[in-house]
Design a protein around this motif. Sequence first.
Motif, PDB file in Angstrom:
ATOM      1  N   TRP A  51       2.872  -0.329   1.342  1.00  0.00           N
ATOM      2  CA  TRP A  51       2.029  -0.398   2.520  1.00  0.00           C
ATOM      3  C   TRP A  51       0.664  -0.937   2.151  1.00  0.00           C
ATOM      4  O   TRP A  51       0.237  -0.884   1.008  1.00  0.00           O
ATOM      5  CB  TRP A  51       1.912   0.957   3.206  1.00  0.00           C
ATOM      6  N   ASN A  52       0.006  -1.483   3.166  1.00  0.00           N
ATOM      7  CA  ASN A  52      -1.368  -1.950   3.018  1.00  0.00           C
ATOM      8  C   ASN A  52      -2.297  -0.754   3.128  1.00  0.00           C
ATOM      9  O   ASN A  52      -2.074   0.146   3.948  1.00  0.00           O
ATOM     10  CB  ASN A  52      -1.723  -2.967   4.107  1.00  0.00           C
ATOM     11  N   GLU A  54      -5.026  -0.571   4.541  1.00  0.00           N
ATOM     12  CA  GLU A  54      -5.552  -0.505   5.899  1.00  0.00           C
ATOM     13  C   GLU A  54      -4.643   0.278   6.852  1.00  0.00           C
ATOM     14  O   GLU A  54      -5.075   0.728   7.900  1.00  0.00           O
ATOM     15  CB  GLU A  54      -5.765  -1.918   6.466  1.00  0.00           C
ATOM     16  N   GLU A  55      -3.357   0.434   6.481  1.00  0.00           N
ATOM     17  CA  GLU A  55      -2.422   1.161   7.336  1.00  0.00           C
ATOM     18  C   GLU A  55      -2.647   2.670   7.290  1.00  0.00           C
ATOM     19  O   GLU A  55      -2.119   3.395   8.121  1.00  0.00           O
ATOM     20  CB  GLU A  55      -0.979   0.846   6.933  1.00  0.00           C
ATOM     21  N   ASP A  57      -3.056   6.615   5.213  1.00  0.00           N
ATOM     22  CA  ASP A  57      -2.244   7.503   4.382  1.00  0.00           C
ATOM     23  C   ASP A  57      -0.960   7.969   5.046  1.00  0.00           C
ATOM     24  O   ASP A  57      -0.058   8.451   4.378  1.00  0.00           O
ATOM     25  CB  ASP A  57      -3.075   8.716   3.961  1.00  0.00           C
ATOM     26  N   SER A  58      -0.855   7.856   6.369  1.00  0.00           N
ATOM     27  CA  SER A  58       0.374   8.303   7.029  1.00  0.00           C
ATOM     28  C   SER A  58       1.487   7.271   6.953  1.00  0.00           C
ATOM     29  O   SER A  58       2.652   7.592   7.159  1.00  0.00           O
ATOM     30  CB  SER A  58       0.099   8.663   8.492  1.00  0.00           C
ATOM     31  N   SER A  59       1.148   6.033   6.644  1.00  0.00           N
ATOM     32  CA  SER A  59       2.150   4.973   6.614  1.00  0.00           C
ATOM     33  C   SER A  59       3.296   5.248   5.646  1.00  0.00           C
ATOM     34  O   SER A  59       4.462   5.130   6.034  1.00  0.00           O
ATOM     35  CB  SER A  59       1.494   3.635   6.305  1.00  0.00           C
ATOM     36  N   PRO A  60       3.034   5.632   4.383  1.00  0.00           N
ATOM     37  CA  PRO A  60       4.165   5.888   3.493  1.00  0.00           C
ATOM     38  C   PRO A  60       4.998   7.089   3.938  1.00  0.00           C
ATOM     39  O   PRO A  60       6.223   7.074   3.807  1.00  0.00           O
ATOM     40  CB  PRO A  60       3.539   6.104   2.126  1.00  0.00           C
ATOM     41  N   ASN A  62       5.550   8.007   7.019  1.00  0.00           N
ATOM     42  CA  ASN A  62       6.382   7.541   8.134  1.00  0.00           C
ATOM     43  C   ASN A  62       7.569   6.733   7.628  1.00  0.00           C
ATOM     44  O   ASN A  62       8.696   6.881   8.116  1.00  0.00           O
ATOM     45  CB  ASN A  62       5.558   6.708   9.112  1.00  0.00           C
ATOM     46  N   THR A  63       7.321   5.878   6.645  1.00  0.00           N
ATOM     47  CA  THR A  63       8.402   5.072   6.068  1.00  0.00           C
ATOM     48  C   THR A  63       9.438   5.971   5.409  1.00  0.00           C
ATOM     49  O   THR A  63      10.646   5.801   5.614  1.00  0.00           O
ATOM     50  CB  THR A  63       7.846   4.061   5.049  1.00  0.00           C
ATOM     51  N   ARG A  66      11.605   7.695   7.964  1.00  0.00           N
ATOM     52  CA  ARG A  66      12.622   6.801   8.524  1.00  0.00           C
ATOM     53  C   ARG A  66      13.761   6.591   7.529  1.00  0.00           C
ATOM     54  O   ARG A  66      14.929   6.511   7.910  1.00  0.00           O
ATOM     55  CB  ARG A  66      12.008   5.467   8.917  1.00  0.00           C
TER      56      ARG A  66
END
Length: 87
Positions: A51-52, A54-55, A57-60, A62-63, A66
């Motif tokens: 992840w970038n 800018e996305e 700390d919740s981005s990883p 969420n991935t 999923r």
Amino acid sequence: MMATWDYRVIEFEAPAEGDAEPHHWRAIHEVFYDNDGQPAAFGENPAIVLWNVEEGDSSPANTLARMQAALAKPLLKPSDFTRSTET
């Protein structure tokens, strides 16, 4: 045209030498669905968690959630796709 995508577990098979049983392995891939919701293609390489900054700390998380959900879905095989790979 691909309508949607998600992560799914795909089982692959490779022939073994001689009379040995084929080699099987599984990996999580991005799977793309056609407009009818049928698996149409999958990413050539197994999915990774990337992840970038800018996305946020919740981005990883969420991935990974999923990807974990993919473990509860029915297993797919390359023969389940109308096309074999998406690059």
